[in-house]
Scaffold this motif. Structure first.
Motif, mmCIF file in Angstrom:
data_model
loop_
_atom_site.group_PDB
_atom_site.id
_atom_site.type_symbol
_atom_site.label_atom_id
_atom_site.label_comp_id
_atom_site.label_asym_id
_atom_site.label_seq_id
_atom_site.Cartn_x
_atom_site.Cartn_y
_atom_site.Cartn_z
ATOM 1 N N VAL A 112 0.819 -1.219 0.000
ATOM 2 C CA VAL A 112 0.000 0.000 0.000
ATOM 3 C C VAL A 112 0.850 1.265 0.000
ATOM 4 O O VAL A 112 0.345 2.366 0.220
ATOM 5 N N GLY A 113 2.146 1.108 -0.277
ATOM 6 C CA GLY A 113 3.023 2.270 -0.343
ATOM 7 C C GLY A 113 4.363 1.883 -0.932
ATOM 8 O O GLY A 113 4.717 0.699 -0.999
ATOM 9 N N ILE A 114 5.096 2.898 -1.388
ATOM 10 C CA ILE A 114 6.461 2.678 -1.888
ATOM 11 C C ILE A 114 7.362 3.836 -1.479
ATOM 12 O O ILE A 114 6.894 4.935 -1.180
ATOM 13 N N ASN A 115 8.656 3.559 -1.485
ATOM 14 C CA ASN A 115 9.681 4.603 -1.551
ATOM 15 C C ASN A 115 9.977 4.829 -3.026
ATOM 16 O O ASN A 115 10.130 3.865 -3.785
ATOM 17 N N ASP A 150 -5.498 5.971 -1.789
ATOM 18 C CA ASP A 150 -4.724 6.506 -0.665
ATOM 19 C C ASP A 150 -3.330 5.902 -0.578
ATOM 20 O O ASP A 150 -2.680 5.982 0.477
ATOM 21 N N PHE A 151 -2.869 5.314 -1.662
ATOM 22 C CA PHE A 151 -1.522 4.747 -1.751
ATOM 23 C C PHE A 151 -0.493 5.774 -1.282
ATOM 24 O O PHE A 151 -0.557 6.950 -1.637
ATOM 25 N N VAL A 152 0.466 5.316 -0.486
ATOM 26 C CA VAL A 152 1.428 6.215 0.159
ATOM 27 C C VAL A 152 2.754 6.227 -0.608
ATOM 28 O O VAL A 152 3.402 5.188 -0.765
ATOM 29 N N VAL A 153 3.147 7.394 -1.080
ATOM 30 C CA VAL A 153 4.462 7.572 -1.708
ATOM 31 C C VAL A 153 5.361 8.317 -0.742
ATOM 32 O O VAL A 153 5.090 9.466 -0.373
ATOM 33 N N GLY A 180 1.533 14.928 -4.737
ATOM 34 C CA GLY A 180 0.728 13.906 -4.076
ATOM 35 C C GLY A 180 1.472 12.978 -3.142
ATOM 36 O O GLY A 180 0.859 12.097 -2.529
ATOM 37 N N ALA A 181 2.800 13.141 -3.030
ATOM 38 C CA ALA A 181 3.548 12.317 -2.079
ATOM 39 C C ALA A 181 3.057 12.595 -0.663
ATOM 40 O O ALA A 181 2.643 13.713 -0.344
ATOM 41 N N SER A 182 3.104 11.591 0.173
ATOM 42 C CA SER A 182 2.659 11.741 1.560
ATOM 43 C C SER A 182 3.776 12.221 2.471
ATOM 44 O O SER A 182 3.516 12.827 3.518
ATOM 45 N N ASN A 183 5.015 11.931 2.067
ATOM 46 C CA ASN A 183 6.146 12.203 2.950
ATOM 47 C C ASN A 183 7.410 12.335 2.106
ATOM 48 O O ASN A 183 7.475 11.822 0.990
ATOM 49 N N ILE A 184 8.425 12.998 2.663
ATOM 50 C CA ILE A 184 9.679 13.224 1.951
ATOM 51 C C ILE A 184 10.841 12.616 2.724
ATOM 52 O O ILE A 184 11.028 12.902 3.909
ATOM 53 N N PHE A 185 11.610 11.793 2.028
ATOM 54 C CA PHE A 185 12.802 11.166 2.600
ATOM 55 C C PHE A 185 14.018 11.854 1.986
ATOM 56 O O PHE A 185 14.300 11.686 0.805
#
Length: 265
Positions: A112-115, A150-153, A180-185
């Motif tokens: 349900v998500g990827i980096n 709601d897939f998390v990127v 649309g990314a949920s978070n930043i690495f």
């Protein structure tokens, strides 16, 4: 229309990203490690580490193929399903032109998500901000078509690793969030000895806390979980460090067995 069970897991993963109360991920690389981590009561989600998956397959991280990555992720996804945990797959740079195909297959196996990284192996450097942002949008379009809107990127920028500086990393991070990314690495590369507190705080302030930071476990000087929580990050991960520490433990055990000094527990 009611949300699918898979999209509900995606919503759960997204909701776990809380600035100041971060999601903590002890990254896994096979079914054995996934089972070990999933069995812990404090585990909220599973996430893979591409470097560790590549190493387990006898490959360098840059040589990891989509098929090898998916093979490992499939075994891990089976564990995630048994424990009803959301799974995020380290998808590296998206495997070039295989981006849409790969994301569809990742979703089919239950993730349900990827980096997603902005350093493209096929271009030998950073994608432009516009191109990297469009790749985030392409991932989310596929996810929506597959019933997981709601897939998390977790969008990773290698701007620091590429020598572009923190300001460029923040500009990229803002663009990826807008896409649309949920978070930043923000990754600094293997040569950096972790983030300084001021750097992390600057990124957190600029990106509304939507920041993933690696917890340094292999050397002294890194910020602790408590410090990162206080600064306000939303996600903490360890990458391949568990795998690297496990290798050293196996070597120590093997030495004792081979030279006859091992003591039975």
């Amino acid at each position: 229309m009611a949300s699918s069970p898979q999209n509900q897991l995606a919503q759960s993963l997204k909701a776990l990203h809380n600035p100041g109360n971060p999601l903590i991920l002890t990254n896994v690389w096979d079914a054995i490690t996934a089972n070990a981590i999933a069995s812990l009561p404090s585990t909220k989600a599973l996430a893979t580490a591409s470097y560790a998956i590549a190493a387990a397959a006898g490959l360098h991280d840059d040589d990891l193929t989509l098929e090898t990555n998916l093979r490992a992720a499939t075994a891990i996804a089976g564990v995630a399903k048994v424990h009803n945990l959301p799974l995020s797959v380290d998808f590296m740079d998206g495997f070039g032109a295989q981006l849409e195909e790969g994301v569809k297959r990742v979703i089919e196996l239950g993730a349900v998500g990827i980096n997603l990284e902005d350093f493209g192996r096929e271009v030998g450097g950073l994608y432009s901000v516009d191109e990297a942002s469009e790749r985030v949008r392409r991932v989310l379009r596929v996810a929506k078509e597959c019933g997981v809107p709601d897939f998390v990127v977790n969008a990773r920028t290698d701007a620091l690793f590429a020598g572009e500086g923190l300001e460029d990393a923040i500009v990229r991070g803002k663009a990826y969030l807008d896409a649309g990314a949920s978070n930043i690495f923000i990754w600094g590369g293997p040569q950096r000895r972790g983030w300084g507190r001021a750097e992390v705080k600057k990124a957190v302030d600029a990106l509304d806390g939507k920041v993933n930071v690696i917890l340094i476990r292999m050397m002294a000087g890194g910020l602790s979980v408590g410090e990162l929580r206080e600064i306000g990050v939303a996600r903490i991960s360890v990458g391949p460090q568990l795998m690297l520490r496990t290798v050293e433990m196996v070597k120590r055990e093997a030495v004792g067995i081979l030279d006859g000094s091992a003591v039975t527990d």
